[in-house]
Structures are given as C-alpha cells and as structure tokens.
Write a protein that holds these residues in place. Structure first.
Motif, short mmCIF file in Angstrom:
data_model
loop_
_atom_site.label_atom_id
_atom_site.label_comp_id
_atom_site.label_asym_id
_atom_site.label_seq_id
_atom_site.Cartn_x
_atom_site.Cartn_y
_atom_site.Cartn_z
N TRP A 1 0.85 -1.19 0.00
CA TRP A 1 0.00 0.00 0.00
C TRP A 1 0.88 1.24 0.00
O TRP A 1 1.68 1.43 0.92
CB TRP A 1 -0.90 0.01 1.23
N ILE B 1 -0.63 -0.91 -9.32
CA ILE B 1 -1.42 0.28 -9.65
C ILE B 1 -0.56 1.46 -9.20
O ILE B 1 -0.49 1.76 -8.00
CB ILE B 1 -2.80 0.27 -8.95
N ASN C 1 -3.81 6.03 -8.89
CA ASN C 1 -5.26 6.01 -8.93
C ASN C 1 -5.70 7.01 -7.86
O ASN C 1 -5.10 7.07 -6.79
CB ASN C 1 -5.82 4.61 -8.60
N ILE D 1 -10.89 0.24 -5.17
CA ILE D 1 -10.01 -0.78 -4.60
C ILE D 1 -10.73 -2.13 -4.49
O ILE D 1 -10.14 -3.18 -4.67
CB ILE D 1 -9.44 -0.29 -3.24
N ASN E 1 -10.37 -3.69 -7.72
CA ASN E 1 -9.01 -4.19 -7.87
C ASN E 1 -8.85 -5.54 -7.19
O ASN E 1 -8.22 -6.46 -7.71
CB ASN E 1 -8.03 -3.16 -7.29
N TYR F 1 -0.83 -1.04 -4.65
CA TYR F 1 -1.72 0.07 -5.00
C TYR F 1 -1.11 1.35 -4.46
O TYR F 1 -0.79 1.46 -3.27
CB TYR F 1 -3.10 -0.16 -4.38
#
Ligand code: FCB
Length: 448
Positions: free
Chosen positions: A9, A351, A354, A381, A384, A397
């Motif tokens: 994250w 990712i 975003n 999310i 995702n 992400y």
C-alpha cells in the motif's frame, strides 16, 4: 475481503509537482519551468514553485507518511537537479538531496519506488532538439545510470517513464503540456520512437549500474474500455488495445514494443504515412526484460455491442458521479484494466496511480472532510481486489497523491491529496481519506 499478505500500500508524487526550490542548490531549468514562465498553459497562471515546498519539508512529509502508515512511496527525480545541462556535469547537491530522502524513507520503513522521468525534461536538452534529436535516448541512459549508481544500494524498485503518452502527445502534438509543441504526426511519432528507445537504453544502463538486482517497470497512462456486460468483453478488449490514427494516446503503440518486441499491426497501418525510420536493432533495444507494469488508471469508458455488431460507447448517465477533473467515476476500470493488460503482457502489475480530485475545504473544526474520496477509493479498490481474486497478479496500490500539489495545466486548482496543502502557510492537515487509508492499510483491505 483481504488482500494478499505481500500486497503493498503506497502513495505517489512527482518532483515538479511537489518540490519547489527550482533555483536552489544548482538545479537547472526544465521544460515545465519554462512553459510556466513563458506560455499561458497553466490555468491559474502559476508554476511548480513553490508547490508543496517539499525540497525543504521532506522530513515532515516522511513523518506524515508514517502517520498514515504507507508502506511504499513512489517519487520521481528531477533530472535537471542531477544534471543541470541535461548531460555531463553532475550536480552533487542534487544527488545528495535524493540520497538523504531515500535514506530517511528506508529508516522509517517506507519502501521507495523511484520514477526516473515524470516529465521535467531538462530545458538545455530541449534546446538541442529534445525528443526529436536522435541522441535523446542516450541522454536518458546517461542520466538513469548516474541515479542508479547513487541510489540503488537502497532502492530496488524503479520506473523508467511515467505516462510517455502525456509527455509526447499532450506535450508535442496537442501542446497543452510542456514543451507546448503542436508538431505534425510524423514528428510526433519520431519523438515517440525516441521515447521508447530511451526506455530500453535506460533499462540497460540501470542494470549495468545497479548495486543489487533491480525490479524495473514502466508506468503508462492506461486507457481502459470496460464491457457493459460480460458478453461485451471481447469487444471491450479490442477497443482497449486498438490504435486510432491521428493520436498517439493509446496503449499498444507504447507497450507492445516494450513487452512484446514489436509495434502493433493496426498501428503500423494507422500511422503508415508518418512512420519514423525504425532501425534494425531498435526493437531489440526497446524490448528489454523488465519486471512489472505500472498502471495509472483514473477512469474508463464503457462499450456494448450494437445491433450490427460494432462497438457502441455507452454515454455516462446524466448527472452521474464525476470528480473535480470532470472525469467519470468508473470503478470497474480497476478490474478490467489490470485484467486485460495482464492477459496481454503477463507481467506483475502495480497500480502506480489512482485517485481523484475533490473540492476540498478546511472545515471550521480544522479538519478536511472528503467523503467522496473515501467512497471513490473504496469502490475502485474493491474492483481491484476482484481482479486479484480472478487471478490477476496485482502486487500493490499507490494512491495519487500523498499531497495536494501542482496539477500541471490545472495549476493549484485541483486537489488530489490524502493530505491537504495550504500553499500560503504550507500547513498540511491529513484529510479524512488519509485517516481512512491508514485503517485500510492496517487491516490490509478488510475494512472495505
Ligand atoms: C497523471 C499524472 C500525475 C497526475 C495525475 C492526476 O496523469 O501522471 O502526475 O497529474 O495524472
């Protein structure tokens, strides 16, 4: 609802959008400095100086990252800070700035992901012809080698180029990004070809200079066409990967050479009249083995099959959800985007961007309440995660952005941050969404 244990994250930023200090410690000028000064391409007439003054406040910003609990931080390097003239003469103070920054990140348990090129191209090299100069790929390689040599003891994750479509198409064809050119298509395609060669040569230079095995990727803008219903999937996939004449804003002209070693057939047909010279070894240079695909995905379009079997674009519903950029909220783009691209290129995905711009204000209670952003993130999310559950190898992400910042041609009018920035006082309150992201990270997605 949980993400895989190794899932990363993070948040993203870029140098010109947050650093400021454009004349400090020997930094050279970039095309964005010059465009902000001499062209009226920025809506509010401002520039990336001082932006978030991150050049002086980086330690505080790492503290904020810790408070939010991000595990990784995607940042970019300002090329003209390292090489003020673009090549040759190294500015040690520039390199030292980034070394201190990554040392502190690592010390705080935040993994740095470095993007080498996020559009702040040295102005000195623009004056030598910029991307139309066929030596430009070598300039990129020299710069990439120098930075890798200095930082790769501490940094293992790297991205060569951010959204080359924007730098080339918006910057060289449409002219509303720096360097502000409106070139004919044959020159745009030549610039694009040099940008791809630059990617390949950077990868080679980075592998040669690396102090440890590196994970290298590229982070294009990904245009995602989603099917209205499952039965429209093949059609949506075709539309996602189709090359249209007259623009280089597409996916495959950029990614097929990188991942598959050739330009797509439909692109070669669409651009036939305007193709640049393509050297015998060019595809070998561009098609370097790399480790992941970074996807920048903010929105998407939707198609269905028309009565006569063609792709029919579905208009967004009247008054539907929209961000402050005027971008439609299409959460399923974070399902179909990773899925389609993974099926085509078979590379792990992160990712890399975003997020959403929101009309954020500081409330009377001193806080910034941004429920739309929380809802945006939750919806995207979740989609995702659905892709991961379907077998797509998504490894991380990165929310765009950590901080509100200089949003290119929109100046300071658009706020994407998890953290609010008051540009007059440089105060940085964490928004509700930043607190929510903290809880999301701690629970590894369970609060979704
Ligand atoms: C992307 C850019 C990034 C930021 C976001 C909103 O296209 O890579 O710098 O401007 O959009």
């Amino acid at each position: 609802m949980k993400f895989p244990d190794h899932f990363i994250w993070g948040t993203s930023t870029s140098s010109y959008q947050i650093e400021g200090a454009v004349n400090e410690d020997g930094r050279g000028s970039s095309v964005w400095d010059e465009a902000c000064r001499y062209q009226s391409i920025v809506q509010d007439g401002r520039s990336g100086d001082p932006a978030c003054d991150h050049y002086h406040r980086w330690a505080e910003d790492i503290g904020i990252m810790k408070e939010i609990g991000v595990q990784a931080y995607r940042m970019s390097i300002s090329w003209p800070r390292i090489l003020p003239d673009g090549t040759s003469k190294i500015n040690q103070k520039g390199l030292d700035f980034y070394l201190r920054l990554v040392e502190e990140l690592v010390k705080n348990g935040v993994t740095p992901y470095i993007t080498l090129f996020h559009w702040d191209f040295p102005y000195a090299l623009y004056r030598k012809g910029g991307m139309l100069n066929d030596e430009s790929p070598d300039w990129f390689a020299e710069y990439a080698g120098i930075v890798t040599e200095k930082l790769s003891t501490l940094v293992s994750h790297w991205i060569t180029l951010n959204e080359p479509q924007c730098y080339i198409d918006l910057g060289h064809r449409i002219g509303f990004h720096a360097p502000g050119l409106t070139l004919p298509m044959n020159e745009v395609l030549r610039a694009a070809h040099n940008m791809l060669l630059a990617h390949g040569k950077m990868v080679m230079a980075m592998r040669a200079a690396a102090k440890q095995p590196l994970k290298i990727g590229i982070a294009p803008a990904c245009m995602v066409v989603c099917p209205e219903n499952e039965k429209d999937t093949a059609l949506a996939r075709n539309e996602t990967f189709r090359v249209k004449a007259g623009t280089t804003f597409n996916n495959t002209w950029w990614l097929d050479p990188v991942f598959l070693g050739s330009y797509p057939e439909d692109g070669l047909r669409a651009y036939e009249k305007d193709l640049p010279p393509i050297g015998a070894d060019d595809m070998k240079i561009i098609h370097q083995p790399i480790d992941f695909l970074g996807q920048n995905i903010y929105h998407g379009t939707v198609v269905r099959k028309s009565a006569d079997g063609r792709a029919e674009y579905v208009a967004p519903k009247a008054g539907g959800e929209m961000t402050d950029m005027g971008w439609n909220v299409v959460p399923q783009s974070l399902y179909w985007g990773p899925k389609f691209f993974y099926e085509r290129y078979r590379k792990p995905i992160i990712i890399s961007e975003n997020g959403m711009a929101n009309l954020d204000w500081v409330s009377a209670d001193g806080k910034v309440h941004d429920p739309q952003r929380i809802e945006f993130m939750r919806r995207y999310i979740r989609e995702n995660l659905r892709a991961i559950q379907d077998g797509v190898d998504v490894r991380g992400y990165f929310y765009w952005s950590l901080l509100d910042n200089f949003e290119w041609e929109r100046g300071y009018t658009k706020r994407f941050g998890l953290v609010y920035v008051d540009y007059e006082t440089q105060q940085r309150p964490i928004k509700d969404s930043g607190r929510w992201y903290h809880d999301l990270i701690v629970s590894n997605g369970e609060i979704l």
